[in-house]
Write a protein that holds these residues in place. Structure first.
Motif, PDB file in Angstrom:
ATOM      1  N   ALA A  18     134.535  48.676  97.114  1.00 41.15           N
ATOM      2  CA  ALA A  18     135.754  49.093  97.842  1.00 41.15           C
ATOM      3  C   ALA A  18     136.811  49.736  96.833  1.00 41.15           C
ATOM      4  N   LYS A  19     136.745  49.649  95.745  1.00 36.31           N
ATOM      5  CA  LYS A  19     137.589  50.315  94.682  1.00 36.31           C
ATOM      6  C   LYS A  19     139.211  49.655  94.962  1.00 36.31           C
ATOM      7  N   ASP A  20     138.900  48.381  95.276  1.00 35.77           N
ATOM      8  CA  ASP A  20     139.838  47.561  95.528  1.00 35.77           C
ATOM      9  C   ASP A  20     140.393  46.621  94.227  1.00 35.77           C
ATOM     10  N   LEU A  72     139.522  42.599  93.193  1.00 31.84           N
ATOM     11  CA  LEU A  72     138.440  42.432  92.246  1.00 31.84           C
ATOM     12  C   LEU A  72     139.217  41.610  91.076  1.00 31.84           C
ATOM     13  N   MET A  73     140.298  41.632  90.501  1.00 26.34           N
ATOM     14  CA  MET A  73     141.094  40.922  89.713  1.00 26.34           C
ATOM     15  C   MET A  73     141.198  39.511  90.133  1.00 26.34           C
ATOM     16  N   ARG A  74     141.241  39.142  91.465  1.00 27.54           N
ATOM     17  CA  ARG A  74     141.497  37.902  92.040  1.00 27.54           C
ATOM     18  C   ARG A  74     140.296  37.015  91.849  1.00 27.54           C
ATOM     19  N   THR A  75     138.884  37.896  91.476  1.00 27.85           N
ATOM     20  CA  THR A  75     137.724  37.200  91.251  1.00 27.85           C
ATOM     21  C   THR A  75     137.522  36.928  89.644  1.00 27.85           C
ATOM     22  N   TYR A  76     138.253  37.229  88.939  1.00 28.35           N
ATOM     23  CA  TYR A  76     138.313  37.085  87.555  1.00 28.35           C
ATOM     24  C   TYR A  76     139.537  36.079  87.045  1.00 28.35           C
ATOM     25  N   ALA A  77     139.010  34.874  86.168  1.00 33.17           N
ATOM     26  CA  ALA A  77     140.300  34.121  85.542  1.00 33.17           C
ATOM     27  C   ALA A  77     141.234  35.035  84.747  1.00 33.17           C
ATOM     28  N   PRO A  78     142.246  34.679  84.732  1.00 33.57           N
ATOM     29  CA  PRO A  78     143.278  35.353  83.819  1.00 33.57           C
ATOM     30  C   PRO A  78     142.981  35.786  82.475  1.00 33.57           C
ATOM     31  N   ASP A  79     142.242  34.867  81.885  1.00 32.48           N
ATOM     32  CA  ASP A  79     141.864  35.096  80.249  1.00 32.48           C
ATOM     33  C   ASP A  79     140.426  35.480  80.448  1.00 32.48           C
ATOM     34  N   ALA A  80     139.704  35.919  81.398  1.00 37.14           N
ATOM     35  CA  ALA A  80     138.376  36.169  81.321  1.00 37.14           C
ATOM     36  C   ALA A  80     137.924  37.283  80.353  1.00 37.14           C
ATOM     37  N   GLN A  81     136.901  37.301  79.779  1.00 36.61           N
ATOM     38  CA  GLN A  81     136.121  37.966  78.931  1.00 36.61           C
ATOM     39  C   GLN A  81     135.136  38.667  79.491  1.00 36.61           C
ATOM     40  N   GLN A  82     135.075  40.191  78.834  1.00 35.43           N
ATOM     41  CA  GLN A  82     133.802  40.844  79.122  1.00 35.43           C
ATOM     42  C   GLN A  82     133.225  41.392  77.923  1.00 35.43           C
ATOM     43  N   PHE A  83     131.765  41.203  77.910  1.00 36.08           N
ATOM     44  CA  PHE A  83     131.141  41.442  76.819  1.00 36.08           C
ATOM     45  C   PHE A  83     130.121  42.426  76.904  1.00 36.08           C
ATOM     46  N   VAL A  84     129.577  43.171  75.972  1.00 36.68           N
ATOM     47  CA  VAL A  84     128.391  43.835  75.876  1.00 36.68           C
ATOM     48  C   VAL A  84     127.393  42.474  75.587  1.00 36.68           C
ATOM     49  N   LEU A  85     126.064  42.677  76.110  1.00 39.06           N
ATOM     50  CA  LEU A  85     125.192  41.620  76.453  1.00 39.06           C
ATOM     51  C   LEU A  85     124.871  41.362  74.928  1.00 39.06           C
ATOM     52  N   HIS A  86     124.966  40.015  74.374  1.00 43.66           N
ATOM     53  CA  HIS A  86     124.774  39.967  72.994  1.00 43.66           C
ATOM     54  C   HIS A  86     125.451  40.763  71.928  1.00 43.66           C
ATOM     55  N   GLY A  87     126.502  41.443  72.336  1.00 39.78           N
ATOM     56  CA  GLY A  87     127.200  42.208  71.430  1.00 39.78           C
ATOM     57  C   GLY A  87     128.894  41.964  71.466  1.00 39.78           C
ATOM     58  N   PRO A  88     129.717  42.859  71.363  1.00 41.08           N
ATOM     59  CA  PRO A  88     130.961  42.780  71.103  1.00 41.08           C
ATOM     60  C   PRO A  88     131.879  42.605  72.478  1.00 41.08           C
ATOM     61  N   LEU A  89     133.070  41.863  72.370  1.00 41.04           N
ATOM     62  CA  LEU A  89     134.080  41.675  73.356  1.00 41.04           C
ATOM     63  C   LEU A  89     134.299  43.091  73.673  1.00 41.04           C
ATOM     64  N   LEU A  90     134.247  43.232  74.937  1.00 42.70           N
ATOM     65  CA  LEU A  90     135.033  44.581  75.521  1.00 42.70           C
ATOM     66  C   LEU A  90     136.243  44.604  76.123  1.00 42.70           C
ATOM     67  N   ALA A  91     136.703  43.462  76.573  1.00 46.59           N
ATOM     68  CA  ALA A  91     138.135  43.359  77.081  1.00 46.59           C
ATOM     69  C   ALA A  91     138.262  41.871  77.371  1.00 46.59           C
ATOM     70  N   GLN A  92     139.561  41.179  77.276  1.00 50.78           N
ATOM     71  CA  GLN A  92     139.838  39.993  77.419  1.00 50.78           C
ATOM     72  C   GLN A  92     141.269  40.134  78.224  1.00 50.78           C
ATOM     73  N   GLY A  93     141.402  39.308  79.362  1.00 47.35           N
ATOM     74  CA  GLY A  93     142.526  39.064  79.933  1.00 47.35           C
ATOM     75  C   GLY A  93     142.790  40.046  81.227  1.00 47.35           C
ATOM     76  N   VAL A 145     143.992  43.998  80.032  1.00 46.26           N
ATOM     77  CA  VAL A 145     143.204  44.647  79.538  1.00 46.26           C
ATOM     78  C   VAL A 145     142.074  45.040  80.471  1.00 46.26           C
ATOM     79  N   ILE A 146     141.389  44.090  81.001  1.00 47.67           N
ATOM     80  CA  ILE A 146     140.451  44.196  82.176  1.00 47.67           C
ATOM     81  C   ILE A 146     140.733  45.398  83.155  1.00 47.67           C
ATOM     82  N   ARG A 147     141.951  45.094  83.816  1.00 44.13           N
ATOM     83  CA  ARG A 147     142.555  45.646  85.012  1.00 44.13           C
ATOM     84  C   ARG A 147     142.483  47.402  84.838  1.00 44.13           C
ATOM     85  N   PRO A 148     143.113  47.825  83.604  1.00 41.78           N
ATOM     86  CA  PRO A 148     142.835  49.152  83.509  1.00 41.78           C
ATOM     87  C   PRO A 148     141.340  49.922  83.420  1.00 41.78           C
TER      88      PRO A 148
END
Length: 123
Positions: A19-21, A25-46, A49-52
């Motif tokens: 829905a590009k909402d 979408l941000m309501r489904t993530y914890a405020p300090d959530a982390q996103q990673f490349v699988l078995h790799g580096p951190l892409l974004a945290q919080g 950083v995730i929202r933009p």
């Protein structure tokens, strides 16, 4: 707060993505959530950083993720998706493996593996 079923949380995230909402979408993530490349580096945290990252992605007019399969094991949800994107080279699809860890009703960690990209060819 009622803890949501992990599959329901991930489905809400996918629905908000399609829905590009960004707010939903941000309501489904914890405020300090982390996103990673699988078995790799951190892409974004919080959220800050995730929202933009999602705002930029949502600017793609043809963006859409189609769920091909989902597996749930406790609080882990693994989705296999085919994502339609507007690449610099043109319209195409990319396979994505998305692994979510849901804690207290929100995505705490997400890891992504990118598969094959296929550009749509004109007839």
């Amino acid at each position: 707060m009622t803890t949501l079923d992990p599959a329901a949380v991930v489905q809400a995230q996918l629905d908000a993505y399609n829905a590009k909402d960004v707010d939903a979408l941000m309501r489904t993530y914890a405020p300090d959530a982390q996103q990673f490349v699988l078995h790799g580096p951190l892409l974004a945290q919080g959220h800050e950083v995730i929202r933009p990252r999602y705002v930029a992605r949502f600017a793609e007019p043809d963006l859409h993720a189609r769920l091909l399969g989902r597996t749930v094991l406790g609080n882990f949800v693994t989705d296999l998706e085919l994502v339609t994107r507007n690449f610099p080279e043109g319209l195409g699809t990319v396979e994505m493996l998305c692994i979510y860890e849901v804690v207290e009703g929100r995505i705490q960690r997400a890891s992504f593996a990118t598969g094959a990209t296929t550009l749509v060819t004109s007839p």
